[in-house]
Structures are given as structure tokens and as C-alpha cells.
Design an enzyme around this catalytic site. Structure first.
Site, PDB file in Angstrom:
ATOM      1  CB  CYS A  97      -0.910  -0.025   1.222  1.00 40.70           C
ATOM      2  SG  CYS A  97      -1.823   1.480   1.512  1.00 40.70           S
ATOM      3  CB  CYS A 100       0.128   1.892   4.136  1.00 36.13           C
ATOM      4  SG  CYS A 100      -1.546   1.292   3.904  1.00 36.13           S
TER       5      CYS A 100
END
Length: 174
Positions: A97, A100
Site C-alpha cells: 500500500c 500506508c
């Protein structure tokens, strides 16, 4: 042959043993006059690393408390998050991600500003799918704030630094 082994041993001494070297080299020079001049010159070359010229005797060390920790399993989550005396921010993330990877360090910085009044748990949703399902994580990054084992707030996605600071302050009750 012996002087080569001695020279190799002198040159490969660890730093802690080098501090003791001047007395060691003096003992070699006084007890054995049959050593060749190369060994004596090796010992004298190493003697410049005496305690007065090596690393300082005391190092400046600042104890740094980690602001985040990785969850290992469900028991670890229960022990360190649900049973925690402090409020805990849970960062549900994934290795793949991109957002993230942006949010994680910024969230850690916001938590570090609180100087131990809040902690942060990191949960990789690929490793701990059961926790992600239990807390209704449908997208990453998701941050859930818990106090006393109860969910008090949460958000999904990236926030800027000011929003993160206000979120963390709200969680700790400021």
C-alpha cells in the site's frame, strides 16, 4: 612465524582490548628481547591507540522510547492494545500500500510529539486478516483509536500533519 601471528592478533584486537594495549605492549617489550624489530614496531604503532587517544570513556546515550510496535498475533494484540493503560492508535496497513507508506511515518511523528501519552500498534492486514475483519477494516490505511479496550475514533486514508496532530490530541483527551 610467531611474530606474524602476534602482529595479526594485535591488529585484530577489539576496541575494548585496545584500551589495555599499552600495558600489554610494554610487557611484550620488557619480557622478550628476542622479538624482531618488526613486532616491536607493530606494538609501538598500535600503542598510539592508547586509552587517551581512543574513543571517549563515556558515550552520550539518550534513551529513546519506541513510539510504535508491530503486532505479532491475536494474543499480542489483546495484551498490548486492548489491555493497555494508555490510549493506542492502531495502524492497519499493508506492505503493498503506497498511502500506508506515506501515512505511517507521519503518524509516528504525531504520536512521538505526545511524549509517551499514547502508543501506536501496527497491524499488517495480510498477516492478520482476522483482526482486520474483526475491526471492519475494508480499506487501508485505516487508523483506529482505542482507549481502555474500546474504539473511540477512527479514520481511513491519508491526513495532513495538522489533522493527525488534532486526531492524536483528541484521542488522549486534550
Amino acid at each position: 612465524m610467531a611474530h606474524r601471528l602476534l602482529a595479526r592478533r594485535v591488529w585484530t584486537l577489539p576496541v575494548k582490548d585496545i584500551r589495555c594495549l599499552p600495558t600489554f605492549s610494554a610487557a611484550i617489550a620488557s619480557s622478550s628481547s628476542s622479538l624482531s624489530t618488526t613486532v616491536r614496531s607493530t606494538a609501538s604503532r598500535v600503542s598510539f591507540l592508547s586509552a587517551s587517544r581512543t574513543l571517549p570513556r563515556t558515550f552520550q546515550y539518550t534513551a529513546r522510547r519506541e513510539v510504535s510496535f508491530n503486532i505479532q498475533d491475536t494474543e499480542d494484540f489483546t495484551e498490548r492494545v486492548i489491555n493497555s493503560q494508555l490510549p493506542v492508535l492502531i495502524d492497519f496497513h499493508a506492505q503493498w500500500c503506497g498511502p500506508c507508506k506515506i501515512l505511517g511515518p507521519r503518524l509516528e511523528k504525531a504520536v512521538a510529539k505526545q511524549k509517551g501519552r499514547v502508543t501506536m500498534a501496527k497491524v499488517d492486514i495480510d498477516d492478520h486478516t482476522d483482526l482486520a475483519i474483526e475491526y471492519g477494516v475494508s480499506a487501508v490505511p485505516t487508523v483506529i483509536a482505542m482507549r481502555g479496550g474500546d474504539v473511540v475514533d477512527q479514520f481511513v486514508g491519508i491526513k495532513d500533519d495538522d489533522e493527525l496532530d488534532s486526531f492524536v490530541s483528541k484521542v488522549i483527551g486534550q
